[in-house]
Design an enzyme around this catalytic site. Structure first.
Site: not given
Ligand code: PPS
Length: 570
Positions: A205, A291, A198, A202
């Site tokens: 990710h 996480r 959501r 960057h």
């Protein structure tokens, strides 16, 4: 109604009628009682109708709802962690009987589906909050939504789909589960790992998702949520443009992007399980769980609602019955000495670990500071900067509040001249008298009318602010809750600077420039602020200015300095 059968993902519900039957149902539905779907319900219904919420065939009835809340299962025993309910007003519920049919309409009145009413009941919302989200703390966005936005009565029942909700944006990236499955089949993608997000993506990710795909030898589906996410998130238009840029950083033909119009609940572990079931329905074989998946942030004591890896634990505990595998991921950090990303738990004391938090990123964007290449991709940063210009390029509202005759208008005018002298920005003055003449001429001074007056000022100021201009408002605005309303309207789109012109009542009355205090004392003006109507003193304004012993010029100068220190002018 049919069902799609595909190699992976199991049976997919399809609640849509064929074209001819849909037309007939639409004609019939014109005589049904109508419900206008809310933004959340529009998201839910899209995913119910197209099978993303398989095996659901409508909004949950009471027994299923109770079972989901208490044990994450439907009464059939199937794992389903999130209540998907149709919440309505008491008035509307009062018109319904089980067995009735309801036409469900979008914001423009188009009938999307019909509902055959099953159960109608008033849920115990505290039980729902505790059961599903593990808390009744309204800092949790879903608990806040449940208590303050969702209607008090639930209506369950089967849905019959007539047409899909319309989207005008990114049409090339909007696909139903059946379309995604067909695409996978056509491409020969037998193993696909889904990446839920959501947020803008960057390097970390990209690294996680790319590694996950490599690890399980699968293709990658970037599957961002574009329905409702956490209040304050980057809007989905900006995010999708960022995702489109990021695609080119994966090896060719390995990765694709598709949008998910889901209304997230930020429900942590239960939501992660839900995300997995949804991705299975889209034909994915794996899902990445990192996480604090779907984490709602901190509670009112400043503590996390869920443990950082609770979501992974919950998926692990249900691995046998989930027809999709989890690829768990630890947080990734950049090791400067190795010039690469590594999982945080693999970092040793010798590693120089770098990380930029979401808050730090927002600060850098706001202040126009450098965002390093190790953190993000240049085209992603450019995209973010387009919609998040530094503060001195954003719009803002200076909102004066104070008694009649306190000096608001004079200071507002002085401030306007000084800002015009600096130049480069469009400025609109919304003084009390100007507004009452042009926007609120039919209004008086009852609480209701004053609130309406301030709400109108707030609306205009928020539009000006959103479009990069400066709004200077100078009404009395005597009530705390209405000032709060205006702040909440404006802060998401730019700056809001509340200035209490705190000149005491005795001085305002002594000055009595317009002779109104005398008339108010004589009872000739009713509900006069400070005399016969309350003025609620602002508790935390950005500034308070008492005009005793300070000229309007100096007051305006002080405000300029404040604006400069906040970064709104350079
Ligand atoms: S409010 O409460 O914010 O809607 O008021 P606002 O729009 O700023 O209008 C205030 C001006 O209206 C004049 N006026 C009154 N003020 C307060 N109470 C009563 N009953 C009232 N009746 C008329 C008054 O001139 C205010 O102007 P300022 O510039 O504040 O002196």
């Amino acid at each position: 109604m049919g069902a799609f059968k595909e190699p992976h993902g199991g049976e997919l519900k399809n609640l849509y009628l064929n074209e001819a039957a849909a037309e007939a149902e639409k004609q019939a539905a014109r005589d049904y009682v109508s419900w206008d779907l809310t933004e959340r319900q529009l998201c839910d219904i899209e995913l119910l109708l197209n099978g993303a919420f398989s095996p659901l065939e409508g909004f949950l009835n009471r027994a299923d709802y109770d079972a989901v809340v208490s044990s994450m299962r439907l009464t059939s025993g199937v794992l389903w962690p999130m209540p998907v309910t149709l919440d309505v007003s008491e008035d509307f519920a009062g018109k319904l009987q089980p067995g009735d049919k309801v036409a469900l309409r979008d914001l423009e009145g188009v009938i999307l589906a019909t509902l055959e009413v099953g159960d109608i009941w008033s849920p115990d919302k505290a039980r729902e909050a505790e059961g599903v989200f593990g808390t009744t703390d309204e800092k949790h966005p879903a608990v806040h939504f449940l208590n303050n936005i969702a209607g008090p009565v639930y209506v369950g029942g089967r849905l019959t789909g007539i047409e899909a909700p319309t989207h005008y944006d990114f049409k090339h990236l909007r696909e139903s589960p059946a379309e995604v499955r067909t695409r996978f089949k056509k491409l020969g993608w037998r193993k696909v790992v889904a990446f839920q997000t959501r947020n803008p993506m960057h390097r970390a990710h990209q690294e996680i998702s790319h590694r996950a795909a490599r690890e399980v030898e699968a293709n990658l589906l970037i599957h961002p949520v574009v329905g409702m996410t956490k209040p304050g998130d980057v809007d989905h238009y900006t995010r999708v443009r960022c995702y489109e840029h990021i695609l080119k950083y994966y090896p060719e033909q390995t990765t694709s992007l598709s949008l998910l119009p889901l209304a997230m609940r930020m429900g942590g572990p239960r939501e992660a399980l839900w995300h997995a079931i949804i991705r299975k329905n889209y034909g994915c074989t794996h899902i990445i769980i990192g996480r604090d998946h779907a984490g709602p942030g901190k509670d009112s004591k400043g503590e996390d609602f869920y443990g950082p890896y609770d979501a992974q634990e919950l998926l692990k505990a249900h691995a046998d019955e989930l027809d999709i595998s989890m690829v768990p991921f630890r947080m990734m950090v950049f090791a400067e000495n190795k010039a690469q990303y590594i999982p945080i738990d693999e970092a040793t004391d010798a590693d120089q670990v770098l990380n930029i938090s979401g808050t730090e990123l927002r600060r850098r964007l706001q202040e126009g500071l450098e965002i390093p290449e190790w953190f993000s991709f240049p085209d992603v940063v450019t995209e973010l900067r387009r919609t998040h210009p530094p503060r001195h390029k954003q719009g803002f509202t200076v909102f004066f509040t104070g008694l009649s005759g306190s000096g608001k208008s004079t200071i507002a005018n002085a401030l306007m001249s000084k800002l015009m002298e600096i130049g480069g920005r469009q400025i609109t003055l919304l003084d009390g008298d100007i507004v009452r003449k042009n926007l609120s001429s039919e209004l008086g001074f009852s609480k209701e009318h004053r609130d309406l007056n301030i709400q109108r000022i707030g609306f205009v100021a928020s539009e000006i602010t959103k479009n990069g201009g400066i709004a200077i408002c100078a009404p009395i605005a005597p009530y705390t809750s209405t000032r709060r309303y205006v702040r909440d309207l404006i802060e998401p789109v730019g700056g809001f600077i509340e200035i209490h012109v705190s000149t005491p009542l005795e001085i305002c009355e002594e000055r009595d420039r317009k002779g109104l205090y005398a008339l108010a004392r004589a009872g000739k003006i009713k509900e006069f602020t400070g005399i016969s109507d309350p003025y609620e003193t602002p508790e935390n304004p950005e500034m308070a200015i008492d005009t005793i012993g300070i000229s309007p010029d100096l007051a305006a100068h002080r405000i300029l300095v404040k604006l400069e220190s906040m970064g709104f002018i350079k």
